[in-house]
Design a protein around this motif. Structure first.
Motif: not given
Length: 349
Positions: A237-246
């Motif tokens: 999921h886009p919002r849970f991908k590493a860069e976004n999640l950080e």
């Protein structure tokens, strides 16, 4: 914090009364993680009922081989049907669930065949609220709703709903037959429907049913204070991908700080924010755990002033949310509001 007595509200302007908090059943058959054994899923549904939740949401496309409707049907056999408000959906033809392969379909013939099949799987004589799950832009909405109107007249469904529909579609559908509810993603970090769609619903007397009101578990700490399990679909999921999640973790930390002030959990504060958006708003958070379900019910006891609601909203600036709200594969088949392009916030992956 003790569980409050569950209030009842009118959803829409046709007299449909439901519990102020509903329950989304999708996750019980493996939307984000592994499916639960039937007996466990049934126990969660029954426990929700004992807590005053009477509004249950499912769909014919949830779970492999319609597993969710079948599970809900089994649970209904152990509950008083006359006290349950049952919502299900049609409109997404299931091709390959595991690989996000679906087809949006809204022909009158398909509407009727789906309704008949859902009635059978659920083991009921009527469906309280029947949604078009996603809008088929190749079929005039007047044709789709015209067939739903016939199903109302035949007593097979009581009320008609739409999900992720554009303003123009909502108006045209409502002109054919009153639309009772619109289901749409709405939470602290998904508010793109507030400008046009929410005012339109209120103009037409259409109830609002937010799904994912806790941000797919994000405001409950999913991916932040608890690691996503290896099999979780949220990893893509886009919002849970590493860069976004950080980047999004900073939003969580802000809500966590406010939650301490209100003596509740971040999930409860996020859900309370949605619950305070109006008496025509009935969120349907889902969970596979009874402890989380109880915590969601207790969110009803969190009272927020207009100033506090504003403070909470400002803690989650929409332009600072990283990642889009839907999986790329689902966007390609028209999974979000019909005719509405995606809005990409922050980092795109």
């Amino acid at each position: 914090m003790a569980a409050p007595r569950m209030p009842r509200v009118k959803l829409g302007s046709q007299g449909f009364e439901v519990s102020k908090l509903g329950f989304g059943c999708m996750g019980l058959t493996g939307a984000y993680n592994e499916p639960l054994p039937d007996e466990v899923g049934i126990s969660v549904i029954k426990h929700a009922f004992t807590q005053g939740i009477t509004f249950f949401d499912t769909a014919d496309v949830y779970g492999a081989n319609h597993a969710n409707e079948i599970l809900v049907g089994k649970a209904l056999k152990e509950l008083p049907r006359e006290k349950i408000q049952l919502a299900t959906k049609f409109g997404v033809e299931h091709i390959d669930f595991s690989n996000f392969q679906f087809r949006i379909k809204g022909t009158p013939e398909y509407v009727r065949s789906c309704c008949e099949a859902s009635l059978k799987r659920l083991g009921v004589e009527y469906i309280d609220l029947y949604y078009q799950h996603r809008v088929d832009t190749s079929v005039p909405i007047e044709d789709t709703v015209g067939e739903l109107k016939k199903l109302v007249q035949e007593g097979k469904i009581k009320y008609i709903g739409l999900s992720e529909a554009s303003p123009d579609t909502i108006r045209r559908a409502h002109a054919v037959h009153p639309i009772t509810a619109l289901q749409i993603e709405w939470s602290l970090w998904t508010r793109d429907s507030e400008e046009e769609i929410m005012p339109l619903c209120r103009e037409l007397g259409i109830g609002i049913v937010p799904y994912s009101p806790i941000g797919r578990g994000f405001f409950g700490g999913r991916g932040v204070s608890e690691t996503l399990p290896p099999e979780s679909s949220l990893k893509s999921h886009p919002r849970f991908k590493a860069e976004n999640l950080e980047k999004n973790k900073r939003i969580y930390e802000g809500i966590e700080g406010l939650a301490k002030k209100h003596k509740c959990s971040p999930a409860q504060l996020a859900l309370a924010w949605v619950l305070h958006q109006g008496n025509d708003v009935v969120p349907i958070p889902g969970t596979t755990k009874i402890t989380n379900l109880d915590q969601n019910v207790r969110a009803l006891a969190v009272k927020l002033s207009n100033e506090e609601l504003k403070e909470i909203s400002e803690m989650v600036p929409i332009d600072e949310v990283a990642g889009d709200r839907y999986f790329d594969k689902l966007d390609k088949i028209g999974w979000r509001v019909a005719n509405t392009p995606p809005k990409n916030y922050g980092i795109s992956t």
